[in-house]
Design a protein around this motif. Structure first.
Motif, PDB file in Angstrom:
ATOM      1  N   VAL A   1       0.875  -1.172   0.000  1.00 38.27           N
ATOM      2  CA  VAL A   1       0.000   0.000   0.000  1.00 38.27           C
ATOM      3  C   VAL A   1       0.918   1.231   0.000  1.00 38.27           C
ATOM      4  O   VAL A   1       1.935   1.236   0.691  1.00 38.27           O
ATOM      5  CB  VAL A   1      -0.864  -0.005   1.290  1.00 38.27           C
ATOM      6  CG1 VAL A   1      -1.755   1.216   1.375  1.00 38.27           C
ATOM      7  CG2 VAL A   1      -1.689  -1.283   1.387  1.00 38.27           C
ATOM      8  N   LYS A   2       0.561   2.242  -0.770  1.00 34.52           N
ATOM      9  CA  LYS A   2       1.397   3.461  -0.796  1.00 34.52           C
ATOM     10  C   LYS A   2       1.165   4.290   0.456  1.00 34.52           C
ATOM     11  O   LYS A   2       0.027   4.549   0.840  1.00 34.52           O
ATOM     12  CB  LYS A   2       1.038   4.306  -2.020  1.00 34.52           C
ATOM     13  CG  LYS A   2       1.844   3.960  -3.225  1.00 34.52           C
ATOM     14  CD  LYS A   2       1.737   5.087  -4.226  1.00 34.52           C
ATOM     15  CE  LYS A   2       2.682   4.847  -5.380  1.00 34.52           C
ATOM     16  NZ  LYS A   2       2.388   5.724  -6.499  1.00 34.52           N
ATOM     17  N   PHE A   3       2.253   4.710   1.069  1.00 32.73           N
ATOM     18  CA  PHE A   3       2.166   5.608   2.229  1.00 32.73           C
ATOM     19  C   PHE A   3       3.139   6.747   1.944  1.00 32.73           C
ATOM     20  O   PHE A   3       4.305   6.694   2.332  1.00 32.73           O
ATOM     21  CB  PHE A   3       2.555   4.825   3.497  1.00 32.73           C
ATOM     22  CG  PHE A   3       2.292   5.569   4.784  1.00 32.73           C
ATOM     23  CD1 PHE A   3       1.020   5.594   5.340  1.00 32.73           C
ATOM     24  CD2 PHE A   3       3.304   6.258   5.430  1.00 32.73           C
ATOM     25  CE1 PHE A   3       0.766   6.289   6.510  1.00 32.73           C
ATOM     26  CE2 PHE A   3       3.066   6.953   6.607  1.00 32.73           C
ATOM     27  CZ  PHE A   3       1.800   6.960   7.145  1.00 32.73           C
ATOM     28  N   GLY A   4       2.682   7.737   1.186  1.00 31.11           N
ATOM     29  CA  GLY A   4       3.601   8.743   0.652  1.00 31.11           C
ATOM     30  C   GLY A   4       4.596   8.037  -0.251  1.00 31.11           C
ATOM     31  O   GLY A   4       4.209   7.260  -1.128  1.00 31.11           O
ATOM     32  N   LYS A   5       5.892   8.265   0.024  1.00 28.60           N
ATOM     33  CA  LYS A   5       6.915   7.609  -0.804  1.00 28.60           C
ATOM     34  C   LYS A   5       7.309   6.255  -0.237  1.00 28.60           C
ATOM     35  O   LYS A   5       8.191   5.576  -0.760  1.00 28.60           O
ATOM     36  CB  LYS A   5       8.154   8.512  -0.876  1.00 28.60           C
ATOM     37  CG  LYS A   5       7.922   9.733  -1.728  1.00 28.60           C
ATOM     38  CD  LYS A   5       9.202  10.542  -1.845  1.00 28.60           C
ATOM     39  CE  LYS A   5       8.919  11.828  -2.594  1.00 28.60           C
ATOM     40  NZ  LYS A   5       9.833  12.908  -2.221  1.00 28.60           N
ATOM     41  N   ILE A   6       6.687   5.906   0.870  1.00 32.16           N
ATOM     42  CA  ILE A   6       7.063   4.675   1.572  1.00 32.16           C
ATOM     43  C   ILE A   6       6.089   3.559   1.192  1.00 32.16           C
ATOM     44  O   ILE A   6       4.916   3.806   0.936  1.00 32.16           O
ATOM     45  CB  ILE A   6       7.039   4.919   3.100  1.00 32.16           C
ATOM     46  CG1 ILE A   6       7.968   6.085   3.453  1.00 32.16           C
ATOM     47  CG2 ILE A   6       7.406   3.664   3.884  1.00 32.16           C
ATOM     48  CD1 ILE A   6       7.855   6.582   4.881  1.00 32.16           C
ATOM     49  N   VAL A   7       6.601   2.331   1.163  1.00 30.55           N
ATOM     50  CA  VAL A   7       5.724   1.174   0.919  1.00 30.55           C
ATOM     51  C   VAL A   7       5.244   0.668   2.278  1.00 30.55           C
ATOM     52  O   VAL A   7       6.047   0.441   3.178  1.00 30.55           O
ATOM     53  CB  VAL A   7       6.508   0.055   0.196  1.00 30.55           C
ATOM     54  CG1 VAL A   7       5.713  -1.238   0.188  1.00 30.55           C
ATOM     55  CG2 VAL A   7       6.860   0.478  -1.213  1.00 30.55           C
TER      56      VAL A   7
END
Ligand code: URA
Length: 220
Positions: A180-186
């Motif tokens: 799931v995308k969390f800003g630029k973080i996975v």
């Protein structure tokens, strides 16, 4: 100022009233509190003396989080339990021992090389699920930790962690193992270790999620 900031400001004002203030001609103090530092140790100092929600009244210790401040991998649990409240450290009880095994035996990473934190930093009484208000009040601290650590992957441990991190109500049984995308973080949700202690047959699914995380960490 957004609603959360207004709520925090109001709480700070009530707190100041409670400790004896009856007049304040400058609210810079409260605004500064929302301007969280970009340094983990400075942030820790603020969180350690937080009284923004009622969990602060019943906690023994604040559980700020621990691990490598430059970690590629960050785990986010729900909230401290009894052992964590006693020690001030995240995931050190039975669920924590299982999490440590998952990290060290499956991911083959030392526990101190990842970062471990929680949605709320104080123990909810009787280990109840943190309320929306408690979670939202504590969330700026967690978001700042995430911003400072800037991990490649966040593992949301359990439904509560996933829901409060993302605002998504998809059942954990459906969303676990997905990226799931969390800003630029996975962000990858998986079952909480406490759930695994009660439902050992689900360990297989978490094992597969961990293999995926391991693969993604190598690719990056
Ligand atoms: N469960 C959590 O969600 N967090 C802890 O730190 C310990 C148990």
């Amino acid at each position: 100022m957004n609603n959360l900031q207004r709520l925090q400001l109001l709480k700070n004002l009530y707190y100041l009233k409670w400790i004896g203030y009856d007049f304040l001609d400058n609210i810079k103090i409260e605004k500064n509190r929302l301007n969280l530092p970009n340094n983990l140790e400075e942030l820790r100092k603020i969180v350690m003396s937080c009284h923004l929600c009622r969990l602060s009244k019943t906690r023994k210790n604040v559980v700020f989080g621990e691990g490598n401040p430059n970690a590629d991998l960050m785990f986010v649990g729900e909230g401290p339990g009894a052992t964590e409240d006693e020690t001030g450290r995240p995931f050190v009880g039975r669920a924590g021992q299982l999490l440590t095994k998952m990290i060290e035996n499956v991911l083959e990473i030392k526990r101190e090389d990842v970062y471990i934190a929680n949605i709320v930093k104080c123990r909810p009484p009787n280990n109840r699920v943190p309320t929306e208000e408690e979670a939202q009040t504590c969330k700026p601290f967690l978001l700042k930790q995430i911003e400072i650590i800037s991990p490649k992957i966040i593992v949301a441990l359990g439904a509560t962690s996933y829901r409060y991190l993302t605002g998504d109500n998809t059942p954990i049984s459906r969303i676990r193992g997905e990226t799931v995308k969390f800003g630029k973080i996975v962000l990858i949700p998986t079952y909480h270790p406490s759930f695994l202690l009660r439902n050992p047959s689900k360990k297989k699914e978490v094992y597969l999620d961990l293999l995926k995380i391991k693969r993604l960490l190598c690719e990056e």
